[in-house]
Design a protein around this motif. Structure first.
Motif, short mmCIF file in Angstrom:
data_model
loop_
_atom_site.label_atom_id
_atom_site.label_comp_id
_atom_site.label_asym_id
_atom_site.label_seq_id
_atom_site.Cartn_x
_atom_site.Cartn_y
_atom_site.Cartn_z
N GLY A 89 -40.46 8.59 -89.60
CA GLY A 89 -39.84 8.08 -90.82
C GLY A 89 -38.65 8.88 -91.32
N LYS A 90 -38.17 9.81 -90.52
CA LYS A 90 -37.04 10.63 -90.95
C LYS A 90 -35.69 10.00 -90.58
CE LYS A 90 -39.62 14.91 -91.16
NZ LYS A 90 -40.93 14.33 -90.95
N LEU A 91 -35.70 9.09 -89.61
CA LEU A 91 -34.51 8.32 -89.25
C LEU A 91 -34.90 6.85 -89.18
CD1 LEU A 91 -32.81 10.24 -86.27
CD2 LEU A 91 -32.14 10.29 -88.67
N VAL A 92 -33.95 5.98 -89.48
CA VAL A 92 -34.12 4.55 -89.26
C VAL A 92 -32.94 4.09 -88.41
CG1 VAL A 92 -35.47 4.05 -91.33
CG2 VAL A 92 -32.99 3.98 -91.46
N ASN A 93 -33.16 3.02 -87.66
CA ASN A 93 -32.06 2.52 -86.86
C ASN A 93 -32.04 1.00 -86.89
OD1 ASN A 93 -34.02 1.69 -85.06
ND2 ASN A 93 -33.29 2.89 -83.36
N ARG A 94 -30.91 0.43 -86.51
CA ARG A 94 -30.76 -1.01 -86.44
C ARG A 94 -29.81 -1.34 -85.30
NH1 ARG A 94 -25.88 -2.64 -88.52
NH2 ARG A 94 -24.78 -1.10 -89.75
N LYS A 95 -29.92 -2.55 -84.80
CA LYS A 95 -29.02 -3.02 -83.75
C LYS A 95 -27.74 -3.52 -84.40
CE LYS A 95 -32.41 -4.60 -80.39
NZ LYS A 95 -32.92 -5.76 -79.66
N LEU A 96 -26.66 -3.45 -83.64
CA LEU A 96 -25.41 -4.05 -84.10
C LEU A 96 -25.55 -5.56 -84.08
CD1 LEU A 96 -22.73 -1.93 -82.21
CD2 LEU A 96 -23.18 -1.93 -84.65
N GLU A 97 -25.10 -6.21 -85.14
CA GLU A 97 -25.20 -7.66 -85.21
C GLU A 97 -23.83 -8.33 -85.24
OE1 GLU A 97 -27.74 -8.52 -88.51
OE2 GLU A 97 -29.42 -7.41 -87.64
N ASP A 98 -22.83 -7.63 -85.70
CA ASP A 98 -21.49 -8.19 -85.80
C ASP A 98 -20.84 -8.22 -84.42
OD1 ASP A 98 -19.10 -9.11 -86.94
OD2 ASP A 98 -18.35 -7.07 -87.23
N GLU A 99 -20.35 -9.38 -84.01
CA GLU A 99 -19.75 -9.54 -82.69
C GLU A 99 -18.56 -8.59 -82.48
OE1 GLU A 99 -20.84 -11.30 -80.08
OE2 GLU A 99 -22.57 -11.85 -81.28
N GLN A 100 -17.80 -8.37 -83.53
CA GLN A 100 -16.64 -7.48 -83.44
C GLN A 100 -17.10 -6.03 -83.17
OE1 GLN A 100 -14.18 -7.53 -86.94
NE2 GLN A 100 -12.34 -7.04 -85.77
N ASP A 101 -18.16 -5.60 -83.86
CA ASP A 101 -18.70 -4.25 -83.62
C ASP A 101 -19.26 -4.13 -82.20
OD1 ASP A 101 -18.03 -3.37 -86.14
OD2 ASP A 101 -20.04 -3.70 -86.99
N ILE A 102 -19.93 -5.17 -81.74
CA ILE A 102 -20.48 -5.16 -80.38
C ILE A 102 -19.36 -5.04 -79.36
CG2 ILE A 102 -21.72 -6.53 -78.65
CD1 ILE A 102 -23.44 -7.63 -80.98
N ALA A 103 -18.25 -5.72 -79.63
CA ALA A 103 -17.10 -5.64 -78.71
C ALA A 103 -16.52 -4.22 -78.68
CB ALA A 103 -16.03 -6.64 -79.13
N TYR A 105 -18.25 -1.17 -79.75
CA TYR A 105 -19.22 -0.14 -79.38
C TYR A 105 -20.03 -0.47 -78.13
CZ TYR A 105 -18.21 1.74 -83.99
OH TYR A 105 -17.58 2.26 -85.08
N GLY A 106 -20.18 -1.73 -77.83
CA GLY A 106 -20.96 -2.15 -76.67
C GLY A 106 -22.31 -2.70 -77.09
N LYS A 107 -22.90 -3.45 -76.18
CA LYS A 107 -24.19 -4.06 -76.44
C LYS A 107 -25.29 -3.00 -76.36
CE LYS A 107 -26.03 -8.52 -75.30
NZ LYS A 107 -26.05 -9.62 -74.36
N GLY A 108 -26.27 -3.10 -77.19
CA GLY A 108 -27.41 -2.18 -77.15
C GLY A 108 -27.21 -0.90 -77.95
N VAL A 109 -26.06 -0.73 -78.58
CA VAL A 109 -25.83 0.47 -79.39
C VAL A 109 -26.60 0.33 -80.71
CG1 VAL A 109 -24.10 1.79 -80.67
CG2 VAL A 109 -23.58 0.93 -78.39
N ARG A 110 -27.23 1.40 -81.13
CA ARG A 110 -27.97 1.40 -82.39
C ARG A 110 -27.25 2.25 -83.42
NH1 ARG A 110 -32.85 -1.08 -82.53
NH2 ARG A 110 -33.70 -1.64 -80.51
N ILE A 111 -27.37 1.80 -84.64
CA ILE A 111 -26.80 2.52 -85.78
C ILE A 111 -27.96 3.26 -86.46
CG2 ILE A 111 -25.58 2.29 -87.96
CD1 ILE A 111 -23.92 1.44 -85.53
N TRP A 112 -27.77 4.55 -86.68
CA TRP A 112 -28.81 5.40 -87.26
C TRP A 112 -28.45 5.81 -88.67
CZ3 TRP A 112 -33.19 6.52 -84.43
CH2 TRP A 112 -33.14 6.22 -83.08
#
Length: 128
Positions: A89-103, A105-112
């Motif tokens: 519970g000290k970090l949380v992460n999420r997947k990139l959802e914005d197509e522009q961000d995916i383009a 940073y790349g697919k599968g990158v997580r934001i912490w």
């Protein structure tokens, strides 16, 4: 009085056990917390995050990886430590959802993002 009660409890335990079994002897428990190992990969990663990431900010793994890898750890060490912090519970992460961000940073990158629990934990370590 306390000694007599302890003897009665032990006698009851021995009588209620199956034949051949003996009750476990309880070891004294230390209430003292273990000191933080400042040489551990976990501590070093937490220190890097605390130093580089402003409270409430999001980051990608690559933002902190160079500092961590320069200490002689591998990328799998980094990944393992990041997910251990997420599990506690000290970090949380999420997947990139914005197509522009995916383009970008790349697919599968997580934001912490470090949680308030992370900062409270680190503040307690630093102040001890």
């Amino acid at each position: 009085m306390e000694e007599q009660l302890e003897q009665e409890v032990t006698q009851y335990q021995e009588e209620s056990l199956p034949l051949g079994m003996t009750p476990l002897k309880k070891k004294p428990v230390s209430s003292q917390a273990k000191p933080v190992n400042t040489d551990s990969a976990a501590y070093k990663l937490k220190s890097i995050i605390l130093e580089k990431v402003p409270k409430g900010s999001e980051f990608v793994t690559s933002y902190i990886s160079e500092d961590f890898l320069s200490l002689g750890y591998s990328s799998s060490d980094l990944s393992g430590q990041m997910y251990a912090l997420r599990k506690t519970g000290k970090l949380v992460n999420r997947k990139l959802e914005d197509e522009q961000d995916i383009a970008i940073y790349g697919k599968g990158v997580r934001i912490w993002r470090a949680t308030d629990e992370f900062y409270e934990y680190m503040e307690n370590i630093v102040n001890d």
